[in-house]
Design a protein around this motif. Sequence first.
Motif, short mmCIF file in Angstrom:
data_model
loop_
_atom_site.label_atom_id
_atom_site.label_comp_id
_atom_site.label_asym_id
_atom_site.label_seq_id
_atom_site.Cartn_x
_atom_site.Cartn_y
_atom_site.Cartn_z
N PHE A 95 0.83 -1.21 0.00
CA PHE A 95 0.00 0.00 0.00
C PHE A 95 0.86 1.26 0.00
N LYS A 96 1.95 1.22 0.75
CA LYS A 96 2.82 2.38 0.87
C LYS A 96 3.47 2.73 -0.47
N PHE A 97 3.84 1.70 -1.23
CA PHE A 97 4.54 1.94 -2.50
C PHE A 97 3.59 2.09 -3.68
N PHE A 98 2.48 1.36 -3.68
CA PHE A 98 1.61 1.33 -4.85
C PHE A 98 0.22 1.94 -4.62
N GLY A 99 -0.03 2.36 -3.37
CA GLY A 99 -1.34 2.91 -3.07
C GLY A 99 -2.32 1.83 -2.63
N ARG A 106 -2.99 -7.86 -4.23
CA ARG A 106 -2.57 -9.00 -5.06
C ARG A 106 -1.09 -8.95 -5.38
N MET A 107 -0.47 -7.79 -5.29
CA MET A 107 0.93 -7.65 -5.66
C MET A 107 1.82 -8.57 -4.82
N VAL A 108 1.47 -8.77 -3.55
CA VAL A 108 2.26 -9.65 -2.68
C VAL A 108 2.22 -11.08 -3.21
N SER A 109 1.05 -11.53 -3.61
CA SER A 109 0.92 -12.89 -4.16
C SER A 109 1.60 -13.00 -5.51
#
Length: 227
Positions: A95-99, A106-109
Amino acid sequence: MSDPPCSTASWQTGPRLWVKEVLAVLLVTALAAWFRTTRINEIPTGCFFDEAQNGLEAMKISDQVRAHAWGELPVYIERKSQNAALFMYETALSFKFFGISVLSVRMVSILSGILAIPLFYLLARQMMGFIPALAGAAFLAVMRWHFNFSRVGFLGAQTVLFEIPALLFLWRGLFRGRKWHDFALSGVFLGLGLHSYIASRALPIVLGFWAAYLLLLEAKKPAKLLL
């Protein structure tokens, strides 16, 4: 313990072949990345309940960090998530980097799914050599269950990501000189896996049975270990 019979000689015999091997793994990893990112804003549509819940927990963690409420930061979330909090911390970082968005959850997965491919190659490379390892990594790259769970904000993809190096370093510890740091790193990744999806809690049990099996075989045949 001696090297297992299934371990093969190194494929590369010079720098050029080593470069070709690296390029082959990068190509397979790029294929995996394509399967896990193409049309990610369209497929899957909407937002699953678990993704929304994970996102809300990540927002709470972000608020606690900004408020310096360090004593309130969770290790395990007992609310609707009923899971360890590591994924939510990583989502908060996303959230901090991509909002704040479904894609950020989903970016983590997505990253976990992509990184699992070269790690799986390294594991299979230790066990079987170049060709079987590359084929196994390619299969994992396109396996529906893996790229499916790598495209949603669930904890499953991260479980696989941590289990692979846990097995890799355990294998190295058992069959590549019994160096203490290999066992230590295996334990670190095994512990991280326990902070992912609840299915990872079965891995220590499986490894326990496997260790007992190896010890039994070594006691009966100390000069040769058969797998």
